[in-house]
Design a protein around this motif. Structure first.
Motif, PDB file in Angstrom:
ATOM      1  N   ASP A 125       0.794  -1.460  -0.397  1.00 51.61           N
ATOM      2  CA  ASP A 125      -0.049  -0.345   0.162  1.00 51.61           C
ATOM      3  C   ASP A 125       0.456   1.172   0.376  1.00 51.61           C
ATOM      4  OD1 ASP A 125      -2.174   2.059   0.326  1.00 51.61           O
ATOM      5  OD2 ASP A 125      -3.254   0.302   1.549  1.00 51.61           O
ATOM      6  N   GLU A 126       0.822   1.627  -0.909  1.00 51.89           N
ATOM      7  CA  GLU A 126       1.849   3.187  -1.034  1.00 51.89           C
ATOM      8  C   GLU A 126       1.227   4.438  -0.113  1.00 51.89           C
ATOM      9  OE1 GLU A 126       1.807   4.727  -5.157  1.00 51.89           O
ATOM     10  OE2 GLU A 126       2.323   3.098  -5.997  1.00 51.89           O
ATOM     11  N   GLU A 127      -0.014   4.299   1.022  1.00 53.18           N
ATOM     12  CA  GLU A 127      -0.165   5.188   1.799  1.00 53.18           C
ATOM     13  C   GLU A 127       0.048   5.005   2.902  1.00 53.18           C
ATOM     14  OE1 GLU A 127      -3.056   7.357   1.720  1.00 53.18           O
ATOM     15  OE2 GLU A 127      -2.740   7.468  -0.561  1.00 53.18           O
ATOM     16  N   TYR A 128       1.106   3.790   2.720  1.00 56.82           N
ATOM     17  CA  TYR A 128       2.090   3.814   4.209  1.00 56.82           C
ATOM     18  C   TYR A 128       3.387   3.081   4.287  1.00 56.82           C
ATOM     19  CZ  TYR A 128      -2.544   3.134   6.037  1.00 56.82           C
ATOM     20  OH  TYR A 128      -4.007   3.557   6.505  1.00 56.82           O
ATOM     21  N   GLU A 129       4.216   3.251   4.468  1.00 56.50           N
ATOM     22  CA  GLU A 129       5.767   2.967   5.421  1.00 56.50           C
ATOM     23  C   GLU A 129       5.624   2.503   6.127  1.00 56.50           C
ATOM     24  OE1 GLU A 129       9.735   5.026   4.838  1.00 56.50           O
ATOM     25  OE2 GLU A 129       7.661   6.303   3.832  1.00 56.50           O
ATOM     26  N   PHE A 130       6.280   1.079   6.029  1.00 57.22           N
ATOM     27  CA  PHE A 130       6.731  -0.073   7.706  1.00 57.22           C
ATOM     28  C   PHE A 130       6.766   0.814   8.043  1.00 57.22           C
ATOM     29  CE2 PHE A 130       8.707  -2.945   9.441  1.00 57.22           C
ATOM     30  CZ  PHE A 130       7.709  -3.789   9.927  1.00 57.22           C
ATOM     31  N   GLU A 131       7.248   0.547   9.434  1.00 55.25           N
ATOM     32  CA  GLU A 131       7.555   1.120  10.572  1.00 55.25           C
ATOM     33  C   GLU A 131       8.829  -0.324  11.502  1.00 55.25           C
ATOM     34  OE1 GLU A 131       8.650   3.611  11.479  1.00 55.25           O
ATOM     35  OE2 GLU A 131       7.919   4.818  10.063  1.00 55.25           O
ATOM     36  N   HIS A 132       7.717  -1.140  12.154  1.00 55.77           N
ATOM     37  CA  HIS A 132       8.217  -2.334  12.916  1.00 55.77           C
ATOM     38  C   HIS A 132       7.383  -2.852  13.239  1.00 55.77           C
ATOM     39  CE1 HIS A 132       5.738  -0.195  15.997  1.00 55.77           C
ATOM     40  NE2 HIS A 132       6.939   1.012  16.263  1.00 55.77           N
ATOM     41  N   LEU A 133       7.491  -3.734  13.306  1.00 54.50           N
ATOM     42  CA  LEU A 133       6.138  -5.271  13.701  1.00 54.50           C
ATOM     43  C   LEU A 133       5.678  -5.217  14.997  1.00 54.50           C
ATOM     44  CD1 LEU A 133       8.676  -8.412  12.366  1.00 54.50           C
ATOM     45  CD2 LEU A 133       6.430  -7.511  11.627  1.00 54.50           C
ATOM     46  N   GLY A 134       4.791  -4.992  16.159  1.00 48.58           N
ATOM     47  CA  GLY A 134       3.919  -4.633  16.895  1.00 48.58           C
ATOM     48  C   GLY A 134       3.175  -3.429  16.985  1.00 48.58           C
ATOM     49  N   GLY A 135       3.010  -3.404  17.878  1.00 48.53           N
ATOM     50  CA  GLY A 135       2.079  -1.706  18.205  1.00 48.53           C
ATOM     51  C   GLY A 135       2.729  -1.014  18.314  1.00 48.53           C
ATOM     52  N   ILE A 136       2.287   0.300  17.974  1.00 53.59           N
ATOM     53  CA  ILE A 136       3.091   1.332  18.631  1.00 53.59           C
ATOM     54  C   ILE A 136       4.503   1.902  19.017  1.00 53.59           C
ATOM     55  CG2 ILE A 136       2.721   4.100  18.927  1.00 53.59           C
ATOM     56  CD1 ILE A 136       0.441   3.742  16.976  1.00 53.59           C
ATOM     57  N   ASP A 137       3.632   1.632  20.336  1.00 48.20           N
ATOM     58  CA  ASP A 137       4.117   1.647  21.576  1.00 48.20           C
ATOM     59  C   ASP A 137       5.709   0.263  21.771  1.00 48.20           C
ATOM     60  OD1 ASP A 137       3.301   2.970  22.830  1.00 48.20           O
ATOM     61  OD2 ASP A 137       1.939   1.710  24.095  1.00 48.20           O
ATOM     62  N   GLU A 138       5.398  -0.431  20.748  1.00 49.77           N
ATOM     63  CA  GLU A 138       6.665  -1.370  21.040  1.00 49.77           C
ATOM     64  C   GLU A 138       7.910  -1.031  20.440  1.00 49.77           C
ATOM     65  OE1 GLU A 138       4.750  -5.679  20.061  1.00 49.77           O
ATOM     66  OE2 GLU A 138       3.221  -4.340  20.528  1.00 49.77           O
ATOM     67  N   GLY A 139       7.738   0.067  18.949  1.00 51.68           N
ATOM     68  CA  GLY A 139       8.691   0.655  18.776  1.00 51.68           C
ATOM     69  C   GLY A 139       9.788   1.149  19.188  1.00 51.68           C
ATOM     70  N   ASP A 140       9.834   1.888  20.188  1.00 56.82           N
ATOM     71  CA  ASP A 140      10.348   2.857  21.641  1.00 56.82           C
ATOM     72  C   ASP A 140      11.135   1.860  22.260  1.00 56.82           C
ATOM     73  OD1 ASP A 140       9.056   4.920  20.761  1.00 56.82           O
ATOM     74  OD2 ASP A 140       7.695   4.341  22.763  1.00 56.82           O
ATOM     75  N   ASP A 141      12.761   2.244  21.726  1.00 55.54           N
ATOM     76  CA  ASP A 141      13.888   1.435  22.800  1.00 55.54           C
ATOM     77  C   ASP A 141      13.648   2.135  23.671  1.00 55.54           C
ATOM     78  OD1 ASP A 141      15.356   1.278  19.174  1.00 55.54           O
ATOM     79  OD2 ASP A 141      14.357  -0.217  20.100  1.00 55.54           O
ATOM     80  N   GLY A 142      12.926   3.242  24.271  1.00 57.11           N
ATOM     81  CA  GLY A 142      13.217   3.357  25.477  1.00 57.11           C
ATOM     82  C   GLY A 142      13.140   4.921  24.860  1.00 57.11           C
ATOM     83  N   PRO A 143      12.698   6.069  26.358  1.00 62.57           N
ATOM     84  CA  PRO A 143      13.352   7.073  26.205  1.00 62.57           C
ATOM     85  C   PRO A 143      14.026   7.871  25.535  1.00 62.57           C
ATOM     86  CG  PRO A 143      12.537   6.441  28.013  1.00 62.57           C
ATOM     87  CD  PRO A 143      12.327   5.604  27.712  1.00 62.57           C
ATOM     88  N   SER A 144      15.741   7.878  26.551  1.00 64.26           N
ATOM     89  CA  SER A 144      16.830   7.991  25.612  1.00 64.26           C
ATOM     90  C   SER A 144      17.019   8.473  24.334  1.00 64.26           C
ATOM     91  CB  SER A 144      17.785   8.820  26.893  1.00 64.26           C
ATOM     92  OG  SER A 144      18.111   6.070  26.588  1.00 64.26           O
ATOM     93  N   ALA A 145      16.907   6.929  23.801  1.00 61.28           N
ATOM     94  CA  ALA A 145      17.388   6.449  22.440  1.00 61.28           C
ATOM     95  C   ALA A 145      16.132   6.766  21.658  1.00 61.28           C
ATOM     96  CB  ALA A 145      16.912   4.811  22.830  1.00 61.28           C
ATOM     97  N   THR A 146      14.888   6.864  21.535  1.00 64.74           N
ATOM     98  CA  THR A 146      14.121   7.070  20.413  1.00 64.74           C
ATOM     99  C   THR A 146      13.189   8.672  21.181  1.00 64.74           C
ATOM    100  OG1 THR A 146      12.476   5.743  20.985  1.00 64.74           O
ATOM    101  CG2 THR A 146      13.637   5.151  19.891  1.00 64.74           C
ATOM    102  N   SER A 147      13.705   9.020  21.869  1.00 65.10           N
ATOM    103  CA  SER A 147      12.257   9.881  22.973  1.00 65.10           C
ATOM    104  C   SER A 147      11.916  11.357  21.047  1.00 65.10           C
ATOM    105  CB  SER A 147      12.711  10.840  23.599  1.00 65.10           C
ATOM    106  OG  SER A 147      12.208  11.760  24.355  1.00 65.10           O
ATOM    107  N   HIS A 148      10.894  11.372  20.955  1.00 70.03           N
ATOM    108  CA  HIS A 148      11.102  13.450  20.076  1.00 70.03           C
ATOM    109  C   HIS A 148      10.713  13.717  20.390  1.00 70.03           C
ATOM    110  CE1 HIS A 148      12.120  10.347  16.714  1.00 70.03           C
ATOM    111  NE2 HIS A 148      11.221   9.609  17.012  1.00 70.03           N
ATOM    112  N   VAL A 149      10.414  13.928  22.045  1.00 72.28           N
ATOM    113  CA  VAL A 149       9.967  14.816  23.148  1.00 72.28           C
ATOM    114  C   VAL A 149      11.433  16.101  23.168  1.00 72.28           C
ATOM    115  CG1 VAL A 149       9.204  15.034  25.109  1.00 72.28           C
ATOM    116  CG2 VAL A 149       8.464  13.350  24.264  1.00 72.28           C
TER     117      VAL A 149
END
Ligand code: FES
Length: 151
Positions: A125-149
């Protein structure tokens, strides 16, 4: 040759009864998507499209009634080829996405195109770009590594 990201295998979708992944939509927002078995007898057109392979379908992981997630971390509840909404129990056809019962009656799940080739399932589907398996929260490696805040 199939374009798109390899997601899983048809065998895994049938064994696990659902596979959850996260993709970015055209608005740059993360969406959870479920891949489920579609066990209807294939029509001739479907059989030609899938080379006779078992069917799978993909849907946004959200009920059309009140945005309830189908897969909340333990797989998608299904029965007799239908996806069950865990909140009010509406049943959605796993092949068509249609619902004709309960609170979500008259609605259809938003679909996501996937393709099957030699037992492998690809996001097509050209509307979507794969990120990772699992739910949205499962893509986080922890706040220090991936936080966009930002502060
Ligand atoms: S939230 Fe799914 S039927 Fe109400």
């Amino acid at each position: 040759m199939t374009a798109g990201t390899r997601l899983t295998t048809v065998q895994e979708v049938y064994d696990e009864r659902s596979v959850l992944f996260t993709a970015t939509n055209s608005f740059d927002m993360d969406e959870e998507i479920i891949v489920v078995p579609c066990e209807d007898d294939p029509t001739e057109a479907d059989a030609a499209a899938t080379d006779g392979e078992q069917g799978v379908t993909a849907w946004i992981n959200r009920c059309t009634h009140e945005a309830q997630r189908f897969d909340t971390g333990r797989g998608v509840p299904t029965r007799d080829g239908e996806i069950i909404c865990p909140k009010h129990g509406s049943l959605f056809d796993a092949c068509s996405g249609d619902c004709d019962n309960g609170q979500a009656a008259g609605t259809t799940l938003p679909d996501v195109d996937v393709a099957v080739e030699e037992g492998e399932v690809y996001l097509a589907d050209e509307e979507y770009e794969f990120e990772h398996l699992g739910g949205i929260d499962e893509g986080d490696d922890g706040p220090s590594a991936t936080s966009h805040v930002g502060f």
